[in-house]
Scaffold this motif. Structure first.
Motif, PDB file in Angstrom:
ATOM      1  N   VAL A  33       7.243 -52.476  73.886  1.00  0.00           N
ATOM      2  CA  VAL A  33       6.480 -51.345  73.380  1.00  0.00           C
ATOM      3  C   VAL A  33       5.368 -50.975  74.358  1.00  0.00           C
ATOM      4  N   ALA A  34       4.643 -49.905  74.039  1.00  0.00           N
ATOM      5  CA  ALA A  34       3.556 -49.419  74.891  1.00  0.00           C
ATOM      6  C   ALA A  34       2.432 -50.460  74.964  1.00  0.00           C
ATOM      7  N   PRO A  35       1.635 -50.452  76.042  1.00  0.00           N
ATOM      8  CA  PRO A  35       0.605 -51.488  76.230  1.00  0.00           C
ATOM      9  C   PRO A  35      -0.340 -51.665  75.054  1.00  0.00           C
ATOM     10  N   TRP A  36      -0.875 -50.577  74.500  1.00  0.00           N
ATOM     11  CA  TRP A  36      -1.806 -50.725  73.380  1.00  0.00           C
ATOM     12  C   TRP A  36      -1.102 -51.269  72.144  1.00  0.00           C
ATOM     13  N   ASP A  37       0.181 -50.938  71.980  1.00  0.00           N
ATOM     14  CA  ASP A  37       0.943 -51.491  70.852  1.00  0.00           C
ATOM     15  C   ASP A  37       1.241 -52.974  71.056  1.00  0.00           C
ATOM     16  N   LEU A  39      -0.867 -54.985  72.373  1.00  0.00           N
ATOM     17  CA  LEU A  39      -2.108 -55.627  71.922  1.00  0.00           C
ATOM     18  C   LEU A  39      -2.181 -55.668  70.402  1.00  0.00           C
ATOM     19  N   SER A  40      -1.813 -54.576  69.735  1.00  0.00           N
ATOM     20  CA  SER A  40      -1.818 -54.570  68.267  1.00  0.00           C
ATOM     21  C   SER A  40      -0.860 -55.617  67.713  1.00  0.00           C
ATOM     22  N   GLN A  41       0.322 -55.724  68.325  1.00  0.00           N
ATOM     23  CA  GLN A  41       1.280 -56.749  67.898  1.00  0.00           C
ATOM     24  C   GLN A  41       0.708 -58.144  68.096  1.00  0.00           C
ATOM     25  N   GLY A  42       0.072 -58.360  69.235  1.00  0.00           N
ATOM     26  CA  GLY A  42      -0.488 -59.675  69.507  1.00  0.00           C
ATOM     27  C   GLY A  42      -1.562 -60.053  68.504  1.00  0.00           C
ATOM     28  N   ILE A  43      -2.449 -59.113  68.192  1.00  0.00           N
ATOM     29  CA  ILE A  43      -3.490 -59.384  67.203  1.00  0.00           C
ATOM     30  C   ILE A  43      -2.884 -59.630  65.832  1.00  0.00           C
ATOM     31  N   ALA A  44      -1.868 -58.838  65.468  1.00  0.00           N
ATOM     32  CA  ALA A  44      -1.203 -59.044  64.184  1.00  0.00           C
ATOM     33  C   ALA A  44      -0.530 -60.415  64.115  1.00  0.00           C
ATOM     34  N   ALA A  45      -0.028 -60.887  65.267  1.00  0.00           N
ATOM     35  CA  ALA A  45       0.636 -62.188  65.303  1.00  0.00           C
ATOM     36  C   ALA A  45      -0.341 -63.345  65.136  1.00  0.00           C
ATOM     37  N   GLN A  46      -1.588 -63.123  65.527  1.00  0.00           N
ATOM     38  CA  GLN A  46      -2.573 -64.217  65.527  1.00  0.00           C
ATOM     39  C   GLN A  46      -3.573 -64.139  64.379  1.00  0.00           C
ATOM     40  N   THR A  47      -3.499 -63.085  63.570  1.00  0.00           N
ATOM     41  CA  THR A  47      -4.455 -62.894  62.475  1.00  0.00           C
ATOM     42  C   THR A  47      -3.703 -62.465  61.218  1.00  0.00           C
ATOM     43  N   PRO A  48      -4.394 -62.376  60.083  1.00  0.00           N
ATOM     44  CA  PRO A  48      -3.743 -61.873  58.865  1.00  0.00           C
ATOM     45  C   PRO A  48      -3.534 -60.359  58.865  1.00  0.00           C
ATOM     46  N   LEU A  49      -4.002 -59.659  59.888  1.00  0.00           N
ATOM     47  CA  LEU A  49      -3.904 -58.203  59.924  1.00  0.00           C
ATOM     48  C   LEU A  49      -2.466 -57.746  60.133  1.00  0.00           C
ATOM     49  N   GLY A  52      -0.445 -52.073  61.584  1.00  0.00           N
ATOM     50  CA  GLY A  52      -1.184 -50.837  61.368  1.00  0.00           C
ATOM     51  C   GLY A  52      -2.677 -51.053  61.297  1.00  0.00           C
ATOM     52  N   LEU A  53      -3.097 -52.085  60.579  1.00  0.00           N
ATOM     53  CA  LEU A  53      -4.530 -52.351  60.461  1.00  0.00           C
ATOM     54  C   LEU A  53      -5.106 -52.820  61.791  1.00  0.00           C
ATOM     55  N   ALA A  54      -4.339 -53.609  62.534  1.00  0.00           N
ATOM     56  CA  ALA A  54      -4.796 -54.023  63.860  1.00  0.00           C
ATOM     57  C   ALA A  54      -4.994 -52.806  64.770  1.00  0.00           C
ATOM     58  N   THR A  55      -4.098 -51.833  64.652  1.00  0.00           N
ATOM     59  CA  THR A  55      -4.229 -50.599  65.425  1.00  0.00           C
ATOM     60  C   THR A  55      -5.507 -49.858  65.047  1.00  0.00           C
ATOM     61  N   ASN A  56      -5.803 -49.798  63.750  1.00  0.00           N
ATOM     62  CA  ASN A  56      -7.038 -49.152  63.303  1.00  0.00           C
ATOM     63  C   ASN A  56      -8.272 -49.862  63.842  1.00  0.00           C
ATOM     64  N   VAL A  57      -8.263 -51.187  63.766  1.00  0.00           N
ATOM     65  CA  VAL A  57      -9.419 -51.964  64.214  1.00  0.00           C
ATOM     66  C   VAL A  57      -9.634 -51.774  65.713  1.00  0.00           C
ATOM     67  N   LEU A 161      -3.438 -59.114  77.770  1.00  0.00           N
ATOM     68  CA  LEU A 161      -4.024 -59.759  76.603  1.00  0.00           C
ATOM     69  C   LEU A 161      -3.047 -59.740  75.431  1.00  0.00           C
ATOM     70  N   GLY A 162      -2.417 -58.599  75.205  1.00  0.00           N
ATOM     71  CA  GLY A 162      -1.457 -58.503  74.110  1.00  0.00           C
ATOM     72  C   GLY A 162      -0.262 -59.412  74.303  1.00  0.00           C
ATOM     73  N   TRP A 163       0.226 -59.505  75.545  1.00  0.00           N
ATOM     74  CA  TRP A 163       1.358 -60.398  75.832  1.00  0.00           C
ATOM     75  C   TRP A 163       0.960 -61.854  75.608  1.00  0.00           C
ATOM     76  N   TRP A 164      -0.241 -62.212  76.021  1.00  0.00           N
ATOM     77  CA  TRP A 164      -0.736 -63.580  75.826  1.00  0.00           C
ATOM     78  C   TRP A 164      -0.847 -63.912  74.343  1.00  0.00           C
ATOM     79  N   LEU A 165      -1.190 -62.921  73.534  1.00  0.00           N
ATOM     80  CA  LEU A 165      -1.318 -63.145  72.092  1.00  0.00           C
ATOM     81  C   LEU A 165       0.020 -63.117  71.364  1.00  0.00           C
ATOM     82  N   GLY A 166       1.080 -62.720  72.051  1.00  0.00           N
ATOM     83  CA  GLY A 166       2.396 -62.731  71.422  1.00  0.00           C
ATOM     84  C   GLY A 166       3.017 -61.373  71.217  1.00  0.00           C
ATOM     85  N   GLY A 167       2.477 -60.324  71.840  1.00  0.00           N
ATOM     86  CA  GLY A 167       3.051 -58.992  71.726  1.00  0.00           C
ATOM     87  C   GLY A 167       4.367 -58.880  72.477  1.00  0.00           C
ATOM     88  N   ASP A 168       5.136 -57.830  72.153  1.00  0.00           N
ATOM     89  CA  ASP A 168       6.492 -57.649  72.672  1.00  0.00           C
ATOM     90  C   ASP A 168       6.469 -56.848  73.976  1.00  0.00           C
TER      91      ASP A 168
END
Length: 213
Positions: A33-37, A39-49, A52-57, A161-168
């Motif tokens: 996915v796109a770079p910012w997505d 990051l959103s995926q990575g944050i979602a993978a590491q948090t309860p967010l 969509g909510l990670a994208t908002n934050v 950062l997103g890849w390190w957190l587990g983003g696709d």
């Protein structure tokens, strides 16, 4: 292009909804996915967010960075932060994950084309840039660095950062990076906007921008 404010607001809202839905198509394609997505995926993978909510934050945090850069948001900027995340989450709820390479490629391409169309719609409404675009142009103004360098630095950092957190991260990420600019150049022309100087969006201007603006 609509000139009356209610029609411009409608165009903006439709564009932002389609942007989020296009992002969800690319996510369900599962080939990157796109770079910012990422990051959103990575944050979602590491948090309860949720994604969509990670994208908002992320959008809200990026918007806070506008203050020291002396950028001024518009109604489109605020709605960008508020609407893309929920529309992407709706798409993720509605759409199944693609099975088989053919379906994956088809779904990814449909998502990328939808994001390009959505970019033309919401930037064409001329109601304010997305938060990520404002960060990019603000840093350009404060540092004097070329837009391409600022953008590469931001999106490269976000991607790592997103890849390190587990983003696709995958071939789709590369395809998006190479193709979204030219595609948005076409759709922005449909709505009376020339190829933006920032290139992108993000979506990615957008991205003319690549990723939510």
């Amino acid at each position: 292009m609509p000139t009356a404010l209610p029609l411009r607001l409608l165009q903006l809202i439709i564009g932002l909804f389609l942007y989020g839905f296009g992002a969800s198509l690319m996510i369900r394609a599962a080939i990157g996915v796109a770079p910012w997505d990422v990051l959103s995926q990575g944050i979602a993978a590491q948090t309860p967010l949720s994604f969509g909510l990670a994208t908002n934050v992320i959008g809200a945090l990026v918007l806070l960075l506008w203050w020291p850069l002396r950028q001024k948001p518009g109604v489109g900027t605020v709605l960008n932060v508020m609407l893309i995340g929920p529309s992407a989450q709706f798409g993720l709820w509605l759409l199944p994950t693609a099975v088989g390479l053919g379906w994956q490629v088809a779904m990814f391409c449909a998502g990328m084309l939808l994001v390009a169309l959505a970019t033309g719609l919401y930037i064409g409404a001329k109601l304010g840039p997305g938060p990520r675009d404002g960060l990019m142009t603000g840093l350009h103004a404060r540092t004097g660095w070329p837009i391409w360098k600022v953008r590469s630095l931001i999106e490269g950092s976000v991607l790592l950062l997103g890849w390190w957190l587990g983003g696709d991260v995958g071939v789709g990420t590369l395809a998006f990076a190479l193709l979204i600019g030219p595609l948005c150049g076409i759709t922005l022309g449909w709505f009376g906007i020339g190829r933006p100087a920032v290139g992108s969006a993000g979506p990615r201007p957008a991205s003319a921008q690549r990723g939510h603006g």
